[in-house]
Motif scaffolding. Structure first.
Motif, PDB file in Angstrom:
ATOM      1  N   GLY A 194       1.578   6.731  -6.821  1.00 35.13           N
ATOM      2  CA  GLY A 194       0.396   7.495  -7.204  1.00 35.13           C
ATOM      3  C   GLY A 194       0.573   8.984  -7.033  1.00 35.13           C
ATOM      4  N   ALA A 195       1.480   9.399  -6.165  1.00 39.29           N
ATOM      5  CA  ALA A 195       1.722  10.815  -5.924  1.00 39.29           C
ATOM      6  C   ALA A 195       2.825  11.391  -6.793  1.00 39.29           C
ATOM      7  CB  ALA A 195       2.075  11.036  -4.446  1.00 39.29           C
ATOM      8  N   THR A 199       6.771  14.697 -14.269  1.00 42.24           N
ATOM      9  CA  THR A 199       8.156  14.715 -14.735  1.00 42.24           C
ATOM     10  C   THR A 199       9.037  13.680 -14.046  1.00 42.24           C
ATOM     11  OG1 THR A 199       8.585  16.487 -13.133  1.00 42.24           O
ATOM     12  CG2 THR A 199       8.101  17.144 -15.422  1.00 42.24           C
ATOM     13  N   ASP A 200       8.516  12.971 -13.050  1.00 39.56           N
ATOM     14  CA  ASP A 200       9.298  11.963 -12.352  1.00 39.56           C
ATOM     15  C   ASP A 200       9.500  10.726 -13.215  1.00 39.56           C
ATOM     16  OD1 ASP A 200       9.687  13.380  -9.966  1.00 39.56           O
ATOM     17  OD2 ASP A 200       7.761  12.715  -9.161  1.00 39.56           O
ATOM     18  N   ALA A 201      10.645  10.086 -13.047  1.00 37.69           N
ATOM     19  CA  ALA A 201      10.942   8.873 -13.817  1.00 37.69           C
ATOM     20  C   ALA A 201       9.991   7.741 -13.475  1.00 37.69           C
ATOM     21  CB  ALA A 201      12.388   8.430 -13.568  1.00 37.69           C
ATOM     22  N   TRP A 202       9.369   7.802 -12.308  1.00 38.62           N
ATOM     23  CA  TRP A 202       8.441   6.746 -11.876  1.00 38.62           C
ATOM     24  C   TRP A 202       6.980   7.137 -12.070  1.00 38.62           C
ATOM     25  CZ3 TRP A 202      11.925   9.408  -8.996  1.00 38.62           C
ATOM     26  CH2 TRP A 202      11.441  10.294  -8.033  1.00 38.62           C
ATOM     27  N   PHE A 203       6.733   8.201 -12.816  1.00 38.84           N
ATOM     28  CA  PHE A 203       5.354   8.595 -13.112  1.00 38.84           C
ATOM     29  C   PHE A 203       4.665   7.476 -13.898  1.00 38.84           C
ATOM     30  CE2 PHE A 203       2.300  10.627 -16.069  1.00 38.84           C
ATOM     31  CZ  PHE A 203       1.405  11.123 -15.123  1.00 38.84           C
ATOM     32  N   ALA A 224       0.817  -1.211   0.000  1.00 40.63           N
ATOM     33  CA  ALA A 224       0.000   0.000   0.000  1.00 40.63           C
ATOM     34  C   ALA A 224       0.850   1.259   0.000  1.00 40.63           C
ATOM     35  CB  ALA A 224      -0.930  -0.009   1.212  1.00 40.63           C
ATOM     36  N   ASP A 225       1.942   1.246   0.759  1.00 38.71           N
ATOM     37  CA  ASP A 225       2.793   2.431   0.845  1.00 38.71           C
ATOM     38  C   ASP A 225       3.495   2.729  -0.476  1.00 38.71           C
ATOM     39  OD1 ASP A 225       2.171   2.978   3.504  1.00 38.71           O
ATOM     40  OD2 ASP A 225       3.742   1.645   4.249  1.00 38.71           O
ATOM     41  N   VAL A 226       4.002   1.684  -1.141  1.00 36.31           N
ATOM     42  CA  VAL A 226       4.669   1.906  -2.426  1.00 36.31           C
ATOM     43  C   VAL A 226       3.658   2.367  -3.481  1.00 36.31           C
ATOM     44  CG1 VAL A 226       6.050   0.854  -4.250  1.00 36.31           C
ATOM     45  CG2 VAL A 226       6.484   0.247  -1.876  1.00 36.31           C
ATOM     46  N   ASP A 273      20.797  16.895  -5.084  1.00 42.09           N
ATOM     47  CA  ASP A 273      19.955  17.303  -3.972  1.00 42.09           C
ATOM     48  C   ASP A 273      18.485  16.988  -4.136  1.00 42.09           C
ATOM     49  OD1 ASP A 273      19.308  19.055  -5.938  1.00 42.09           O
ATOM     50  OD2 ASP A 273      19.935  20.877  -4.882  1.00 42.09           O
ATOM     51  N   ARG A 274      18.129  16.112  -5.097  1.00 40.51           N
ATOM     52  CA  ARG A 274      16.733  15.712  -5.212  1.00 40.51           C
ATOM     53  C   ARG A 274      16.330  14.956  -3.947  1.00 40.51           C
ATOM     54  NH1 ARG A 274      13.950  15.576 -10.070  1.00 40.51           N
ATOM     55  NH2 ARG A 274      12.697  13.911  -9.225  1.00 40.51           N
ATOM     56  N   THR A 275      15.209  15.318  -3.378  1.00 36.46           N
ATOM     57  CA  THR A 275      14.770  14.661  -2.155  1.00 36.46           C
ATOM     58  C   THR A 275      13.435  13.969  -2.316  1.00 36.46           C
ATOM     59  OG1 THR A 275      13.751  16.721  -1.421  1.00 36.46           O
ATOM     60  CG2 THR A 275      16.005  16.292  -0.700  1.00 36.46           C
ATOM     61  N   VAL A 276      12.837  14.048  -3.502  1.00 38.25           N
ATOM     62  CA  VAL A 276      11.512  13.462  -3.690  1.00 38.25           C
ATOM     63  C   VAL A 276      11.458  11.990  -3.313  1.00 38.25           C
ATOM     64  CG1 VAL A 276       9.716  12.957  -5.379  1.00 38.25           C
ATOM     65  CG2 VAL A 276      10.890  15.153  -5.441  1.00 38.25           C
ATOM     66  N   PRO A 277      12.453  11.168  -3.728  1.00 38.30           N
ATOM     67  CA  PRO A 277      12.349   9.750  -3.371  1.00 38.30           C
ATOM     68  C   PRO A 277      12.306   9.485  -1.885  1.00 38.30           C
ATOM     69  CG  PRO A 277      13.933  10.072  -5.146  1.00 38.30           C
ATOM     70  CD  PRO A 277      13.570  11.430  -4.623  1.00 38.30           C
ATOM     71  N   GLU A 278      12.726  10.443  -1.029  1.00 40.43           N
ATOM     72  CA  GLU A 278      12.670  10.194   0.403  1.00 40.43           C
ATOM     73  C   GLU A 278      11.255   9.915   0.879  1.00 40.43           C
ATOM     74  OE1 GLU A 278      14.416  13.281   2.655  1.00 40.43           O
ATOM     75  OE2 GLU A 278      16.471  12.751   2.117  1.00 40.43           O
ATOM     76  N   GLY A 279      10.280  10.399   0.121  1.00 39.26           N
ATOM     77  CA  GLY A 279       8.903  10.203   0.515  1.00 39.26           C
ATOM     78  C   GLY A 279       8.529   8.759   0.704  1.00 39.26           C
ATOM     79  N   ILE A 280       9.225   7.884  -0.007  1.00 43.36           N
ATOM     80  CA  ILE A 280       8.876   6.477   0.102  1.00 43.36           C
ATOM     81  C   ILE A 280       9.335   5.897   1.426  1.00 43.36           C
ATOM     82  CG2 ILE A 280      10.906   5.391  -0.911  1.00 43.36           C
ATOM     83  CD1 ILE A 280       8.836   3.758  -2.564  1.00 43.36           C
ATOM     84  N   VAL A 281      10.275   6.583   2.081  1.00 47.24           N
ATOM     85  CA  VAL A 281      10.698   6.147   3.407  1.00 47.24           C
ATOM     86  C   VAL A 281       9.909   6.875   4.482  1.00 47.24           C
ATOM     87  CG1 VAL A 281      12.632   6.049   5.013  1.00 47.24           C
ATOM     88  CG2 VAL A 281      13.003   5.575   2.598  1.00 47.24           C
TER      89      VAL A 281
END
Length: 316
Positions: free
Chosen positions: A203-204, A208-212, A196-198, A288-296
């Motif tokens: 989904g968020a 422009t994200d590579a995982w869009f 569910a978390d992933v 300095d991209r920090t967006v992926p931190e959201g998954i943690v």
């Protein structure tokens, strides 16, 4: 040729098992498939019953000696071909580090064969070094096997940074297709929470994200002893235990991957004009991209503290 990089720098998550068995599943669906073993452990090579001799060319020779693909590839069956690996690949990164085209060696070697295969599956090394970068430059998409526990999410964050860096610098077409949950136990709360978390994180994603458009695939790979046994016989799960849960899960995953459609992306980031664009080392260009931190940081109350992501992964 659709090119799928099976990538996770964390060991023991079913990366090679996934690469080999989805390649075999695609071949059973009458697709022409090329499997490339980029792991120095050569487990994918052994998994399909190939054991190169000391004088037989392998993917090491492709990188270091520029040996043509046609001299290296082996036919596993009528629809599945293999570019084998060997332990020699451990030293390949040092030998190609000074080349101007070091990130594009693999893609340039495969260019004449793009019409010869329907799909190419890359079993990437368990690291994020130069060989993995070559795989990501060649690939059109990334499939991430993930064991459903929270420590694995930290590695996923780092991996997404690497994919983003390659997309921005070397391969604008690269995208993450999604995550396949491996060693999956459907009845556990932990597995359900990670899934569910992933899914929420993907989904968020911004356009422009590579995982869009990425997803957690419905076809999770359940724990199955037959999957652990079949490499020792040099067989895929479909040849060793075609009626097992492992065979059913990988067949379902291959069908789901073939059905998956690429979302309509906005124009990807522009690549530098030079065809020899490189990713600079972490000590000279902090990332300095920090967006992926959201998954943690967005996972359930058991989540670990955020990890620092202020530089590109080591070894790039």
């Amino acid at each position: 040729m659709r090119t799928l990089a099976v990538l996770n720098q964390k060991g023991g998550v079913g990366k090679t098992t996934t690469a080999v068995n989805i390649a075999a599943a695609f071949a059973r669906m009458k697709k022409r498939v090329l499997l490339i073993d980029l792991d120095p452990q050569a487990h994918a090579t052994l998994h399909v019953g190939v054991d190169p001799g000391p004088t037989d060319p392998t993917v090491f020779d492709l990188f270091v000696n520029r040996t043509p693909v046609a001299e290296i590839a082996r036919n596993v069956n009528d629809r599945l071909s293999l570019i084998p690996s060997s332990v020699d690949l451990v030293g390949a990164e040092l030998q190609i580090a000074d080349r101007e085209d070091r990130e594009r060696i693999l893609s340039r070697a495969l260019e004449p064969f793009r019409d010869a295969f329907d799909l190419c599956v890359l079993d990437c090394p368990p690291s994020l070094g130069l060989i993995a970068i070559n795989a990501l430059v060649l690939a059109s998409e990334v499939l991430i096997p993930l064991q459903p526990h929270f420590l694995a999410l930290q590695g996923l964050s780092r991996l997404l940074e690497t994919v983003t860096a390659v997309r921005e610098s070397l391969n604008p077409a690269l995208r993450v297709s999604g995550v396949v949950l491996s060693l999956y136990e459907r009845g556990t709360r932990l597995s359900q929470e990670v899934q569910a978390d992933v899914s929420t994180f993907f989904g968020a994603a911004a356009a422009t994200d590579a995982w869009f458009g990425a997803r957690v695939f419905d076809s999770a790979i359940r724990r199955n002893i037959k999957l652990a046994e079949c490499p020792s016989f040099g067989k895929t799960i479909f040849d060793y235990a075609p009626d097992s849960h492992g065979a059913a899960d990988y067949a379902a995953l291959a069908k789901e991957l073939l059905r998956a459609k690429r979302p309509e992306d906005p124009p990807p980031p522009a690549v530098a004009a030079s065809s020899d664009a490189v990713i600079v080392a972490p000590d000279t260009a902090p990332f300095d991209r920090t967006v992926p931190e959201g998954i943690v940081t967005a996972v359930s109350p058991h989540a670990l503290p955020p990890v620092r992501h202020d530089a590109l992964p080591d070894g790039l």
